[in-house]
Design a protein around this motif. Structure first.
Motif, mmCIF file in Angstrom:
data_model
loop_
_atom_site.group_PDB
_atom_site.id
_atom_site.type_symbol
_atom_site.label_atom_id
_atom_site.label_comp_id
_atom_site.label_asym_id
_atom_site.label_seq_id
_atom_site.Cartn_x
_atom_site.Cartn_y
_atom_site.Cartn_z
ATOM 1 N N VAL A 61 0.824 -1.388 -0.215
ATOM 2 C CA VAL A 61 -0.052 -0.320 -0.126
ATOM 3 C C VAL A 61 0.824 1.337 0.041
ATOM 4 O O VAL A 61 1.646 1.300 1.028
ATOM 5 N N ARG A 62 0.747 2.628 -0.874
ATOM 6 C CA ARG A 62 1.324 3.287 -0.378
ATOM 7 C C ARG A 62 0.693 4.812 0.282
ATOM 8 O O ARG A 62 -0.887 4.899 0.511
ATOM 9 N N VAL A 63 1.017 5.183 1.570
ATOM 10 C CA VAL A 63 0.312 6.236 2.299
ATOM 11 C C VAL A 63 0.265 7.769 2.119
ATOM 12 O O VAL A 63 2.221 7.725 2.139
ATOM 13 N N ILE A 64 -0.397 7.847 1.837
ATOM 14 C CA ILE A 64 -0.406 9.655 1.649
ATOM 15 C C ILE A 64 -1.025 10.349 2.659
ATOM 16 O O ILE A 64 -2.178 9.978 2.738
ATOM 17 N N VAL A 65 -0.025 11.542 3.175
ATOM 18 C CA VAL A 65 -2.035 11.803 4.272
ATOM 19 C C VAL A 65 -1.023 13.569 4.059
ATOM 20 O O VAL A 65 -0.463 14.312 3.541
ATOM 21 N N HIS A 66 -1.778 14.663 4.677
ATOM 22 C CA HIS A 66 -1.801 15.641 4.542
ATOM 23 C C HIS A 66 -1.339 16.505 5.156
ATOM 24 O O HIS A 66 -0.893 16.061 6.839
ATOM 25 N N PRO A 67 0.097 17.450 5.367
ATOM 26 C CA PRO A 67 0.970 18.151 6.719
ATOM 27 C C PRO A 67 0.237 18.935 7.250
ATOM 28 O O PRO A 67 0.657 19.070 8.683
ATOM 29 N N GLU A 68 -1.212 19.098 7.621
ATOM 30 C CA GLU A 68 -1.949 19.376 8.811
ATOM 31 C C GLU A 68 -2.132 17.647 10.142
ATOM 32 O O GLU A 68 -2.441 17.889 11.339
ATOM 33 N N CYS A 69 -1.387 16.993 9.258
ATOM 34 C CA CYS A 69 -1.481 15.151 10.103
ATOM 35 C C CYS A 69 0.171 15.458 11.034
ATOM 36 O O CYS A 69 0.483 16.576 11.119
ATOM 37 N N PRO A 70 -0.165 15.050 12.406
ATOM 38 C CA PRO A 70 0.630 15.660 13.824
ATOM 39 C C PRO A 70 2.250 14.258 13.115
ATOM 40 O O PRO A 70 2.471 14.223 11.582
ATOM 41 N N ALA A 71 3.704 15.398 13.174
ATOM 42 C CA ALA A 71 4.535 14.948 12.701
ATOM 43 C C ALA A 71 5.032 13.537 12.522
ATOM 44 O O ALA A 71 5.096 12.418 11.117
ATOM 45 N N ALA A 72 4.314 12.514 12.944
ATOM 46 C CA ALA A 72 5.266 11.234 13.297
ATOM 47 C C ALA A 72 4.461 10.717 12.125
ATOM 48 O O ALA A 72 4.418 9.424 11.976
ATOM 49 N N VAL A 73 2.926 10.870 11.552
ATOM 50 C CA VAL A 73 2.186 10.204 10.863
ATOM 51 C C VAL A 73 2.897 11.203 9.677
ATOM 52 O O VAL A 73 3.169 9.963 9.014
ATOM 53 N N VAL A 74 3.393 12.024 9.865
ATOM 54 C CA VAL A 74 4.391 12.279 8.041
ATOM 55 C C VAL A 74 4.509 11.833 7.982
ATOM 56 O O VAL A 74 5.166 11.236 6.694
ATOM 57 N N GLU A 75 5.920 11.392 8.923
ATOM 58 C CA GLU A 75 7.138 10.676 9.303
ATOM 59 C C GLU A 75 6.479 9.148 8.809
ATOM 60 O O GLU A 75 7.840 8.780 7.705
ATOM 61 N N ALA A 76 5.952 8.452 8.973
ATOM 62 C CA ALA A 76 5.881 7.516 8.863
ATOM 63 C C ALA A 76 4.411 6.745 7.548
ATOM 64 O O ALA A 76 4.836 6.076 6.866
ATOM 65 N N ALA A 77 4.409 7.992 6.558
ATOM 66 C CA ALA A 77 4.194 7.614 5.480
ATOM 67 C C ALA A 77 4.930 8.095 4.112
ATOM 68 O O ALA A 77 5.853 8.256 4.488
ATOM 69 N N ASP A 78 4.582 7.448 3.178
ATOM 70 C CA ASP A 78 5.372 7.061 1.737
ATOM 71 C C ASP A 78 5.005 8.657 1.232
ATOM 72 O O ASP A 78 6.316 9.218 0.923
ATOM 73 N N GLY A 79 4.016 9.818 1.543
ATOM 74 C CA GLY A 79 3.972 10.831 1.000
ATOM 75 C C GLY A 79 3.278 11.949 1.498
ATOM 76 O O GLY A 79 2.622 11.650 2.246
ATOM 77 N N ALA A 80 3.390 13.388 1.510
ATOM 78 C CA ALA A 80 2.488 14.330 2.449
ATOM 79 C C ALA A 80 2.317 15.189 1.255
ATOM 80 O O ALA A 80 3.446 15.795 0.935
ATOM 81 N N GLY A 81 0.928 15.608 1.404
ATOM 82 C CA GLY A 81 1.561 17.363 0.213
ATOM 83 C C GLY A 81 -0.063 17.647 0.487
ATOM 84 O O GLY A 81 -1.400 17.345 1.279
ATOM 85 N N SER A 82 -0.882 18.790 -0.189
ATOM 86 C CA SER A 82 -1.780 19.433 -0.443
ATOM 87 C C SER A 82 -3.186 18.573 -0.505
ATOM 88 O O SER A 82 -2.998 17.517 -1.212
ATOM 89 N N THR A 83 -3.999 18.882 -0.368
ATOM 90 C CA THR A 83 -5.177 18.369 -1.249
ATOM 91 C C THR A 83 -5.211 17.845 -2.405
ATOM 92 O O THR A 83 -4.947 17.202 -2.691
ATOM 93 N N GLU A 84 -4.337 19.579 -2.746
ATOM 94 C CA GLU A 84 -4.579 18.704 -4.693
ATOM 95 C C GLU A 84 -3.858 18.533 -4.611
ATOM 96 O O GLU A 84 -3.453 17.101 -5.723
ATOM 97 N N TYR A 85 -2.633 17.718 -4.061
ATOM 98 C CA TYR A 85 -1.661 17.214 -4.474
ATOM 99 C C TYR A 85 -1.516 15.522 -4.024
ATOM 100 O O TYR A 85 -1.626 14.673 -5.207
#
Length: 445
Positions: free
Chosen positions: A327-351
């Motif tokens: 699975v590829r995990v992508i999250v919004h950068p409003e998530c906590p830092a630990a979540v962003v670091e554990a994800a495969d990518g982070a960016g805006s809604t458009e991203y």
């Protein structure tokens, strides 16, 4: 695919029919117990989500949904009652009235719909996007007499600032605010600035100001204006890094309003350690920091957050990886830092939207953002498996306040020559806000 609204209503009905006759101690029914959504295996954060918004609009708080526990300012706008014609109407009648009113209004009125809106609203929008994209749409259409902004209050304010002086911006439900934006008031920000300048001084060093104010788009017009008149700038989730680079060219440090997580995640990606990012808690002197901590700081983070994105956890990511290898995990950068670091990518809604569009058939993508958008992306891309990391259907409390009944009422009022719920930013505030927004527009990633 079944809409989020339909899932919640169906689950609430199942809960109602399955509920035992006895009530909890104290004689009041619980409104916090999760309800099973058997069609998807997930649950809802609050059974009150199934209620129509006009039943709760004048009640205290943000209403059921992710922001329900957040404190709300006493002066937060409240929506007056809707005429019974709209509250009694069926979904089919409301749809018919909206379509008919749109046809009568033509290009004189444009409907702007945020990505997080329910499907029953998005289907009628002339433009769909995030808050920045919709504000740009308002600016790009000088021929429109009015914009109906199906989003939340700070977004409508920004559209009013960027649109022409003769154009009206309407928010169908005044109770559609934003708990994150409300976590920083102009009085708190001005008091913070007074304390910061008192502790850090006002003298430039090597041509750099002691501190540059930066505010996320998710903030009031008053705070955007504050940044404009104090050498600061507005940012979006897509250009936050470019904006911080702009600020560091002009200042020794940054104070970042109101979302601590976007500020922290952006600064960490730039190599700034968390030790140099103290948290400013507005109810404490110096935000709960020492003068030494503030002097050494690079980014001072306001203690605000998005209640939707705060729900995502590292454990959810681990579970997604265990259940869906590859699975590829992508999250919004409003998530906590630990979540962003554990994800495969982070960016805006458009991203997030573009990442899913670029995926290959058969790919599995877990997304950490608002459920209405994730649900819609799965519907738009049946060749993929797209699901929300959060196993609980918990929409943005305030986005959920924009119901088709309010849209029908707004459009029919405009047809009749009345402009309800007009959002007007004063010339003084709009002028200073525009300075900060124009700096943001020039800060392209």
């Amino acid at each position: 695919m079944t809409s989020v609204h339909e899932l919640i209503r169906a689950a609430a009905e199942r809960e109602r029919t399955a509920r035992p006759p006895q009530q909890p101690a104290g004689g009041q029914a619980s409104h916090r117990r999760p309800i099973a959504l058997r069609a998807t295996g997930v649950s809802s954060c609050d059974s009150g989500l199934a209620r129509d918004p006009w039943a709760i609009d004048r009640a205290p708080g943000y209403g059921p949904g992710a922001s329900a526990p957040d404190p709300i300012p006493g002066d937060a706008p409240r929506q007056g009652p809707l005429p019974q014609r709209y509250t009694d109407a069926s979904d089919a009648q409301l749809h018919e009235w909206i379509v008919a009113a749109k046809q009568q209004l033509g290009e004189r009125v444009r409907i702007l719909g945020h990505f997080y809106q329910r499907d029953e609203i998005v289907q009628h929008a002339d433009f769909v996007g995030d808050s920045f994209m919709l504000a740009q749409a308002a600016k790009a259409h000088p021929e429109a007499e009015a914009f109906v902004f199906c989003g939340v209050h700070f977004m409508a304010e920004t559209a009013d600032i960027l649109s022409g002086p003769s154009q009206a911006v309407v928010l169908p439900n005044l109770a559609a605010g934003c708990s994150m934006a409300d976590m920083a008031t102009i009085e708190q920000v001005e008091r913070c600035w007074e304390e910061l300048t008192g502790a850090l001084g006002a003298e430039t060093e090597n041509g750099l100001q002691p501190v540059i104010p930066v505010t996320y788009m998710n903030s009031s017009a008053a705070i955007k204006a504050f940044c404009g008149r104090n050498g600061g700038i507005v940012c979006t989730s897509s250009n936050a890094r470019t904006v911080l680079e702009w600020a560091f060219e002009r200042g020794q440090r940054v104070v970042f309003f109101p979302d601590q997580h976007l500020g922290r995640n952006t600064a960490k990606a730039m190599g700034i350690s968390e030790e140099l990012m103290p948290l400013w808690r507005p109810h404490l002197a110096l935000g709960g920091n020492t003068v030494e901590q503030l002097s050494e700081a690079r980014v001072i983070l306001w203690n605000g957050f998005c209640s939707v994105h705060k729900r995502f956890t590292v454990q959810q990511i681990e579970q997604a990886r265990a259940e869906h290898p590859g699975v590829r995990v992508i999250v919004h950068p409003e998530c906590p830092a630990a979540v962003v670091e554990a994800a495969d990518g982070a960016g805006s809604t458009e991203y997030i939207r573009k990442e899913i569009e670029a995926a290959s058939p058969g790919d599995v993508i877990a997304v950490g953002t608002e459920i209405n958008l994730v649900n819609r992306l799965q519907e738009q891309h049946p060749e993929l498996t797209v699901f929300c990391l959060d196993p609980v259907v918990c929409p943005c409390s305030t986005m959920y306040r924009i119901h088709p009944a309010y849209l029908a009422w707004t459009l029919e009022s405009l047809v009749a020559g009345s402009v309800p719920n007009r959002i007007v930013v004063s010339d003084e505030v709009a002028g200073d806000s525009r300075v900060a927004l124009e700096r943001m527009l020039a800060a392209r990633p």
